[in-house]
Design a protein around this motif. Sequence first.
Motif, PDB file in Angstrom:
ATOM      1  N   SER A 122      17.451  -1.552  41.125  1.00 51.45           N
ATOM      2  CA  SER A 122      17.828  -0.303  41.798  1.00 51.45           C
ATOM      3  C   SER A 122      17.901   0.821  40.784  1.00 51.45           C
ATOM      4  CB  SER A 122      19.191  -0.440  42.462  1.00 51.45           C
ATOM      5  OG  SER A 122      19.161  -1.469  43.387  1.00 51.45           O
ATOM      6  N   LEU A 123      17.310   1.939  41.135  1.00 53.12           N
ATOM      7  CA  LEU A 123      17.280   3.071  40.214  1.00 53.12           C
ATOM      8  C   LEU A 123      18.340   4.104  40.589  1.00 53.12           C
ATOM      9  CD1 LEU A 123      13.403   3.594  40.029  1.00 53.12           C
ATOM     10  CD2 LEU A 123      14.863   2.193  38.557  1.00 53.12           C
ATOM     11  N   PRO A 124      18.940   4.736  39.586  1.00 57.79           N
ATOM     12  CA  PRO A 124      19.942   5.762  39.864  1.00 57.79           C
ATOM     13  C   PRO A 124      19.337   7.052  40.425  1.00 57.79           C
ATOM     14  CG  PRO A 124      19.628   5.528  37.496  1.00 57.79           C
ATOM     15  CD  PRO A 124      18.815   4.460  38.143  1.00 57.79           C
ATOM     16  N   ARG A 125      18.028   7.213  40.286  1.00 56.19           N
ATOM     17  CA  ARG A 125      17.356   8.385  40.845  1.00 56.19           C
ATOM     18  C   ARG A 125      16.104   7.926  41.552  1.00 56.19           C
ATOM     19  NH1 ARG A 125      16.539  13.093  36.330  1.00 56.19           N
ATOM     20  NH2 ARG A 125      18.728  13.419  35.777  1.00 56.19           N
ATOM     21  N   SER A 126      15.690   8.700  42.521  1.00 63.17           N
ATOM     22  CA  SER A 126      14.444   8.387  43.207  1.00 63.17           C
ATOM     23  C   SER A 126      13.279   8.811  42.320  1.00 63.17           C
ATOM     24  CB  SER A 126      14.415   9.147  44.525  1.00 63.17           C
ATOM     25  OG  SER A 126      13.282   8.771  45.249  1.00 63.17           O
ATOM     26  N   CYS A 127      12.224   8.024  42.316  1.00 65.75           N
ATOM     27  CA  CYS A 127      11.068   8.452  41.540  1.00 65.75           C
ATOM     28  C   CYS A 127       9.786   8.295  42.342  1.00 65.75           C
ATOM     29  CB  CYS A 127      11.054   7.804  40.171  1.00 65.75           C
ATOM     30  SG  CYS A 127      10.403   6.205  40.060  1.00 65.75           S
ATOM     31  N   PRO A 128       8.795   9.165  42.074  1.00 62.23           N
ATOM     32  CA  PRO A 128       7.548   9.089  42.812  1.00 62.23           C
ATOM     33  C   PRO A 128       6.825   7.776  42.507  1.00 62.23           C
ATOM     34  CG  PRO A 128       7.413  10.748  41.061  1.00 62.23           C
ATOM     35  CD  PRO A 128       8.793  10.211  41.042  1.00 62.23           C
ATOM     36  N   LEU A 164      18.138   1.462  29.366  1.00 68.13           N
ATOM     37  CA  LEU A 164      19.531   0.992  29.315  1.00 68.13           C
ATOM     38  C   LEU A 164      20.376   1.726  30.356  1.00 68.13           C
ATOM     39  CD1 LEU A 164      21.799  -0.660  27.924  1.00 68.13           C
ATOM     40  CD2 LEU A 164      22.068   1.242  26.324  1.00 68.13           C
ATOM     41  N   MET A 165      20.198   3.047  30.421  1.00 63.69           N
ATOM     42  CA  MET A 165      20.958   3.846  31.387  1.00 63.69           C
ATOM     43  C   MET A 165      20.603   3.447  32.821  1.00 63.69           C
ATOM     44  SD  MET A 165      20.595   7.550  29.513  1.00 63.69           S
ATOM     45  CE  MET A 165      21.263   8.445  30.930  1.00 63.69           C
ATOM     46  N   VAL A 196      23.460   4.664  35.314  1.00 63.75           N
ATOM     47  CA  VAL A 196      24.127   5.821  34.717  1.00 63.75           C
ATOM     48  C   VAL A 196      23.228   7.044  34.789  1.00 63.75           C
ATOM     49  CG1 VAL A 196      24.912   6.749  32.491  1.00 63.75           C
ATOM     50  CG2 VAL A 196      25.564   4.440  33.177  1.00 63.75           C
ATOM     51  N   ASP A 197      23.808   8.185  35.150  1.00 65.32           N
ATOM     52  CA  ASP A 197      23.020   9.425  35.176  1.00 65.32           C
ATOM     53  C   ASP A 197      23.818  10.590  34.592  1.00 65.32           C
ATOM     54  OD1 ASP A 197      21.055  11.253  35.501  1.00 65.32           O
ATOM     55  OD2 ASP A 197      20.887  11.082  37.672  1.00 65.32           O
ATOM     56  N   GLU A 198      24.396  10.368  33.429  1.00 63.71           N
ATOM     57  CA  GLU A 198      25.053  11.452  32.695  1.00 63.71           C
ATOM     58  C   GLU A 198      24.743  11.214  31.227  1.00 63.71           C
ATOM     59  OE1 GLU A 198      29.220   9.035  32.932  1.00 63.71           O
ATOM     60  OE2 GLU A 198      28.261  10.023  34.613  1.00 63.71           O
ATOM     61  N   PRO A 199      24.878  12.241  30.377  1.00 61.22           N
ATOM     62  CA  PRO A 199      24.444  12.087  28.992  1.00 61.22           C
ATOM     63  C   PRO A 199      25.111  10.915  28.272  1.00 61.22           C
ATOM     64  CG  PRO A 199      24.939  14.380  29.457  1.00 61.22           C
ATOM     65  CD  PRO A 199      25.374  13.590  30.663  1.00 61.22           C
ATOM     66  N   ALA A 243      37.328   2.450  19.055  1.00 65.03           N
ATOM     67  CA  ALA A 243      37.318   3.898  18.805  1.00 65.03           C
ATOM     68  C   ALA A 243      37.367   4.692  20.116  1.00 65.03           C
ATOM     69  CB  ALA A 243      36.083   4.280  17.990  1.00 65.03           C
ATOM     70  N   GLY A 244      37.493   3.989  21.239  1.00 66.19           N
ATOM     71  CA  GLY A 244      37.685   4.678  22.515  1.00 66.19           C
ATOM     72  C   GLY A 244      36.411   5.002  23.280  1.00 66.19           C
ATOM     73  N   PHE A 245      35.294   4.411  22.879  1.00 63.77           N
ATOM     74  CA  PHE A 245      34.046   4.668  23.601  1.00 63.77           C
ATOM     75  C   PHE A 245      33.844   3.653  24.715  1.00 63.77           C
ATOM     76  CE2 PHE A 245      33.054   6.594  19.466  1.00 63.77           C
ATOM     77  CZ  PHE A 245      32.515   7.812  19.875  1.00 63.77           C
ATOM     78  N   LYS A 246      33.150   4.116  25.751  1.00 69.53           N
ATOM     79  CA  LYS A 246      32.610   3.185  26.736  1.00 69.53           C
ATOM     80  C   LYS A 246      31.263   2.753  26.165  1.00 69.53           C
ATOM     81  CE  LYS A 246      31.475   2.901  31.621  1.00 69.53           C
ATOM     82  NZ  LYS A 246      30.164   3.186  32.133  1.00 69.53           N
ATOM     83  N   VAL A 247      30.982   1.441  26.165  1.00 70.75           N
ATOM     84  CA  VAL A 247      29.765   0.943  25.515  1.00 70.75           C
ATOM     85  C   VAL A 247      28.828   0.289  26.532  1.00 70.75           C
ATOM     86  CG1 VAL A 247      28.851  -0.477  23.627  1.00 70.75           C
ATOM     87  CG2 VAL A 247      31.168   0.460  23.467  1.00 70.75           C
ATOM     88  N   LEU A 248      27.568   0.652  26.489  1.00 71.76           N
ATOM     89  CA  LEU A 248      26.568   0.030  27.353  1.00 71.76           C
ATOM     90  C   LEU A 248      25.678  -0.902  26.535  1.00 71.76           C
ATOM     91  CD1 LEU A 248      25.250   3.169  29.349  1.00 71.76           C
ATOM     92  CD2 LEU A 248      27.167   1.660  29.940  1.00 71.76           C
ATOM     93  N   VAL A 249      25.543  -2.147  26.996  1.00 68.64           N
ATOM     94  CA  VAL A 249      24.573  -3.067  26.404  1.00 68.64           C
ATOM     95  C   VAL A 249      23.693  -3.615  27.533  1.00 68.64           C
ATOM     96  CG1 VAL A 249      26.038  -3.725  24.452  1.00 68.64           C
ATOM     97  CG2 VAL A 249      26.146  -5.042  26.564  1.00 68.64           C
TER      98      VAL A 249
END
Length: 739
Positions: free
Chosen positions: A380-386, A481-482, A487-490, A710-716
Amino acid sequence: MVAIRRAVRVTGVVQGVGFRPYVYALARELDLSGHVGNDVHGVFIEVQGDGVEEFLARLPADAPPLSVIEDITVAEVEPQVESGFRIVESAGSQSGEVTSIPPDTAVCEDCLRELRDPDDRRFGYPFIACTNCGPRYTMVTGLPYDRANTSMADFPLCAACEAEYTDPGSRRYHAQPTACWECGPQLSMPVAAVVAALNQGQIVAIKGIGGYHLACDGLDSEAVDRLRRRKQRGDKPFAVMVADVSAAERIAVLDSASRELLASPARPVLLLPSRDAGLQGHVAPGNSFIGVMLAYTPLHHLLFDAGAPAVLVMTSGNVSDEPICIDVQESQMRLGAIADVFCHHDRVIQVACDDSVFRVIGEVPQPVRRSRGYTPSPISLPRSCPPMIAVGGEIKATAAVASGRRAWLTGHIGDVENLETLQMLERSVGVLADLERVMPEAVVSDAHPGYMSRTWAARYATDNGIDHIEIQHHHAHLASLMAEHGVDEPVLGMVFDGTGYGVDGTIWGGEILLGGYDGVQRVGHLKPVSLPGGDAAVRFPSRVALAHLFAAGVDPNGTAAAQSTDLRLVQQMLRTGSHCTPTTSMGRLFDAVASLLDVRQAVDYEAQAAIELEALAVGAADPWTAQVEWDGDDLVIDPAGWIRAAVDSHRRLVPVAWAARAFHAGVAQAVVVAACAVRDREGVGTVGLTGGVFANAVLTRDCVAGLTAAGFKVLVHRIVPPNDGGLALGQVMVAGAGS
Ligand code: ZN
Ligand code: ZN
Ligand code: FE
């Protein structure tokens, strides 16, 4: 009383998984009338009666194990005069969003019981399957998913199978792989003969679900070495197969997450800490992990039941970098010089699908290769794509097809460096686009001018009059990864890999990127070094080490690297800069440190030096430090401190385990320092770890721990690999954002 009737549509993985009989049984239980059927969109249902509300509530809750419901829509329709509930014929092709073909699935417990039951008519039948198990993706030729559109069209059902196939109460009701001794596919030789050959130390090519395996006795070091030689494999590890979880426990260390994944219907190869040094030594030399999978086809179980060696090497049936063989003639031609014996079958494999590979990092499974058992489950994608296709990179290539909010990835294709893999890329992406009815409006590739996949994409675009979009390598890694995290924010991406074409034409691979699908800013990177021979240096960690010594201003004389390469020639190249390419590659830094610690000076396969360095990094050690500093707007990680520490450790005979551990901890420390430095300026809260270097469990664990503290949210990565096998997903996201 007014009757209630509803038209229901179910989309997702709902065909070939026993969904219609499930609906049939539920409707009958609730005394509803109506019908259910398949079409290219999924499953359509009409139900009428007092129990409609309960039906709608239970429909998703009790759905069959292999189904994945994406969406259920319900509409009110006019009640009709009717009685009974029917399963109706499949409706033919229409346009629009289509249903998903399920992945290939390991034989289920029910079938396994029948397989071992002398009174069952499928006793010992190597192709036993039902609605809950067996091949799917690799035998489909078209939609809707019906027997006529599969390889099983070659095998008309016998009367007994036909009766099960048409009985909604049977586990084989419309189960397309349904077959028996009487009517179904057959092996080219008896199981007992295969077992005998394996026990004699012979190499057997065995046709499976998604291609051929080359099998031999894993405990017979001569047989394994012969296979290694004939396959021109170098020291590259082989995967092994065992009968069950308890057999796996005898050769490897399992935790609960790995036990569960190992025995899951997808049955991937799992890289596990080895228990058996002898087996490890010839199956996966220099590695602390062993790739283990459990028997997953009925044939595999029959082999073990009949006394096959307890540990079988099971490696892809291919020659070095070529794709896996799928058909009888091709296998005899290409594997003829490797295999002593061939065990074929006559069910056609429509598309190759290699075994998947995972490792478990801190209880979280991470894909190394996403293929059989997962392909072609949509992401599943966070945004629609053509509608588009993406071809990935060069090594570990995997292509993608995307449309709307979904992307489908092909199985593992391999290194697209020759015609055979390029043809497999073309075939895999074509099959997937056909199955998902995607008419691409664009084709996406890496920006590397030397990649065959990029050249193919350019030609495909011209031939089909569509756009060719090139996406920067590390941007695609971060986007993949995003995307898998929705995820759809910087995000601040630590994108570390071996090689990727940078926007400045140099080789990137130690990148700190900030942004998302729409664009990234390169906020930092590993300090570049000049690589003698450019990408060719990949094979010689010693050369990379000399490059790093030169950059750090360390005298190479007396180092382990200097002894194993033509020092004067390389120094000459470095001094003049001729045939040198600047690189920020983190993968190459790991090579350099492996060389300086004298772990390895030349490699047989990609990332071998780094993998062996990781294997040595055990216990605890204080991190080696490196400078992480802003140079204007550029955050630079200077590896000179690590290079000096490596030279010094080797000179002072510091145990390699300690030094390797200290280096890993040092890189993780630099990652945390860099992330904090960017946060101070930009205020970012999420850090993503991606790129092939993050297949390194020691480094990943250290980074996750440090960043979390260090207080970060981490994506793997959990769904697609951090290596270039995940690239295509990111390519569609970035290309989709730009169009
Ligand atoms: Zn079954
Ligand atoms: Zn039959
Ligand atoms: Fe990469």
